[in-house]
Design a protein around this motif. Structure first.
Motif, PDB file in Angstrom:
ATOM      1  N   PHE A   1      15.832  91.680 -20.295  1.00 38.62           N
ATOM      2  CA  PHE A   1      15.956  90.323 -20.806  1.00 38.62           C
ATOM      3  C   PHE A   1      15.868  90.367 -22.328  1.00 38.62           C
ATOM      4  O   PHE A   1      14.899  90.899 -22.877  1.00 38.62           O
ATOM      5  N   GLU A   2      16.870  89.819 -23.001  1.00 32.98           N
ATOM      6  CA  GLU A   2      16.815  89.694 -24.446  1.00 32.98           C
ATOM      7  C   GLU A   2      16.418  88.259 -24.780  1.00 32.98           C
ATOM      8  O   GLU A   2      17.056  87.301 -24.320  1.00 32.98           O
ATOM      9  N   LEU A   3      15.360  88.116 -25.566  1.00 33.72           N
ATOM     10  CA  LEU A   3      14.774  86.819 -25.874  1.00 33.72           C
ATOM     11  C   LEU A   3      14.899  86.537 -27.365  1.00 33.72           C
ATOM     12  O   LEU A   3      14.572  87.394 -28.186  1.00 33.72           O
TER      13      LEU A   3
ATOM     14  N   ARG B   1       2.869  87.007 -16.916  1.00 32.02           N
ATOM     15  CA  ARG B   1       2.777  88.470 -16.834  1.00 32.02           C
ATOM     16  C   ARG B   1       2.969  89.061 -18.220  1.00 32.02           C
ATOM     17  O   ARG B   1       3.603  88.472 -19.091  1.00 32.02           O
ATOM     18  N   GLN B   2       2.415  90.280 -18.407  1.00 32.31           N
ATOM     19  CA  GLN B   2       2.572  90.997 -19.663  1.00 32.31           C
ATOM     20  C   GLN B   2       3.735  91.982 -19.556  1.00 32.31           C
ATOM     21  O   GLN B   2       3.839  92.712 -18.568  1.00 32.31           O
ATOM     22  N   TYR B   3       4.593  91.992 -20.575  1.00 33.67           N
ATOM     23  CA  TYR B   3       5.713  92.927 -20.613  1.00 33.67           C
ATOM     24  C   TYR B   3       5.790  93.575 -21.997  1.00 33.67           C
ATOM     25  O   TYR B   3       5.705  92.896 -23.023  1.00 33.67           O
ATOM     26  N   SER B   4       5.960  94.885 -21.999  1.00 35.22           N
ATOM     27  CA  SER B   4       6.098  95.616 -23.260  1.00 35.22           C
ATOM     28  C   SER B   4       7.442  95.322 -23.903  1.00 35.22           C
ATOM     29  O   SER B   4       8.450  95.104 -23.212  1.00 35.22           O
TER      30      SER B   4
ATOM     31  N   ALA C   1      16.807  92.287 -35.943  1.00 34.17           N
ATOM     32  CA  ALA C   1      17.741  91.675 -35.003  1.00 34.17           C
ATOM     33  C   ALA C   1      17.325  90.270 -34.601  1.00 34.17           C
ATOM     34  O   ALA C   1      18.145  89.477 -34.147  1.00 34.17           O
ATOM     35  N   GLY C   2      16.048  89.966 -34.756  1.00 34.96           N
ATOM     36  CA  GLY C   2      15.579  88.624 -34.456  1.00 34.96           C
ATOM     37  C   GLY C   2      15.395  88.333 -32.982  1.00 34.96           C
ATOM     38  O   GLY C   2      15.344  87.162 -32.590  1.00 34.96           O
ATOM     39  N   SER C   3      15.312  89.359 -32.154  1.00 32.30           N
ATOM     40  CA  SER C   3      15.109  89.127 -30.727  1.00 32.30           C
ATOM     41  C   SER C   3      14.172  90.180 -30.153  1.00 32.30           C
ATOM     42  O   SER C   3      13.963  91.234 -30.754  1.00 32.30           O
ATOM     43  N   TYR C   4      13.612  89.864 -29.003  1.00 36.10           N
ATOM     44  CA  TYR C   4      12.774  90.789 -28.257  1.00 36.10           C
ATOM     45  C   TYR C   4      13.531  91.232 -27.011  1.00 36.10           C
ATOM     46  O   TYR C   4      14.330  90.477 -26.452  1.00 36.10           O
ATOM     47  N   VAL C   5      13.259  92.447 -26.550  1.00 38.08           N
ATOM     48  CA  VAL C   5      13.825  92.937 -25.296  1.00 38.08           C
ATOM     49  C   VAL C   5      12.685  93.403 -24.396  1.00 38.08           C
ATOM     50  O   VAL C   5      11.799  94.139 -24.841  1.00 38.08           O
TER      51      VAL C   5
END
Length: 319
Positions: free
Chosen positions: A24-26, A53-56, A64-68
């Motif tokens: 998932f890209e956030l 839930r916790q996700y690394s 890039a301005g996003s989290y994966v």
């Protein structure tokens, strides 16, 4: 109850990594920058159904301005992974926490040995990318069932990571499999070990590295081991040094719950001693530590309040 900052992000992209794992890209819904982080960090994701839930974070920090994140659909899911796989779609808005890091790269290490089991590769992939970017010495060992079950395969085989990658496939060529005992038999000077993966894999690595100095082995757990006891024990008293008061903790109560009852808020998240949210300064030598996030040296001066108890009748905290 946690007072930590909550952010809202948009699910920009969902990609199938393996039959069981989705990435998932956030991103910020208005295109703004998200809070910065260091490799090894994780976030809390609040998802449909009331689950958290916790996700690394599975990518090195960048502009890039996003989290994966990577989410494995667990057969025995308690609802979290099922919610992410079945109910979350591209374009949805999700509340998340700001990143926090209890699994950082150690600056004192000259060589970093990264061992990733299955979906446990997510924080280690970010670490490997960060280390490659700064030209550091590292080896990334990834353990998976087969090529089909190898998540983030393209990122792993990028030119900057490929020379550092050792791939172990259970269903692959026997000559390429990694023997943990042999791999960890000898520790080179100034080498630090980082491990993340399923419980059985974690224990196997722990056993093989039992002779390594405790402060050179760093682990990120998905869940507390099945035989972990994080709540029950003898009753004791918390002495809050800065407030000059004492708070009783019952035998079937956590220190966090006891503090909440008297109106003292301690942020909590996983409540298993994994994420480090509830860690505070205190006399760690007087604590019965039951966490999985602090190193041996950190335990001398810090305590994870969601699970730890006093060795005796009193535990002193700097609160």
């Amino acid at each position: 109850m946690s007072l930590e900052r909550t952010l809202t992000v948009r699910v920009e992209r969902i990609s199938q990594q393996t039959p069981e794992i989705l990435a998932f890209e956030l991103a910020h819904p208005w295109g703004r920058a998200l809070p910065s982080y260091e490799a090894g960090a994780h976030i809390d994701v609040h998802m449909p159904g009331g689950f958290s839930r916790q996700y690394s974070l599975a990518r090195a920090p960048s502009d890039a301005g996003s989290y994966v994140i990577g989410v494995k659909r667990e057969v025995a899911s308690r609802g979290g992974s099922a919610s992410m796989h079945e109910r979350v779609r591209e374009g949805d808005l999700l509340p998340i926490s700001a990143p926090r890091n209890t699994f950082p790269l150690r600056t004192e290490a000259r060589h970093h040995l990264l061992l990733a089991g299955g979906i446990g590769m997510t924080p280690l992939l970010a670490m490997a990318q960060s280390l490659a970017a700064r030209g550091a010495a590292f080896t990334l060992c990834v353990f998976a069932r087969s090529e089909e079950h190898l998540a983030f395969a393209d990122a792993l085989r990028a030119p900057d990571l490929a020379p550092h990658l050792r791939l172990h496939l259970d269903q692959g060529d026997a000559s390429q499999r990694i023997d943990l005992t042999a791999l960890l038999a000898e520790r080179e000077a100034d080498t630090h070990l980082y491990v993340c993966g399923p419980g059985g894999f974690m224990q196997a690595v722990r056993n093989a590295a039992a002779h390594w100095p405790e402060d050179t082995v760093h682990a990120e757990y998905f869940a507390a081991p099945t035989d972990a006891n994080t709540t029950t024990g003898q009753a004791f008293t918390l002495r809050l040094a800065q407030r000059g008061i004492s708070v009783p903790v019952a035998a079937d109560q956590t220190a966090v719950d006891a503090l909440h009852e008297v109106g003292i808020d301690i942020p909590v998240s996983c409540q298993q001693g994994l994420c480090g949210t509830c860690v505070v300064e205190g006399d760690g030598t007087g604590a019965e530590h039951r966490d999985y996030c602090l190193t041996g040296s950190e335990r001398r001066t810090r305590v994870a309040l969601c699970c730890s108890r006093a060795k005796g009748q009193e535990l002193v905290l700097q609160l």
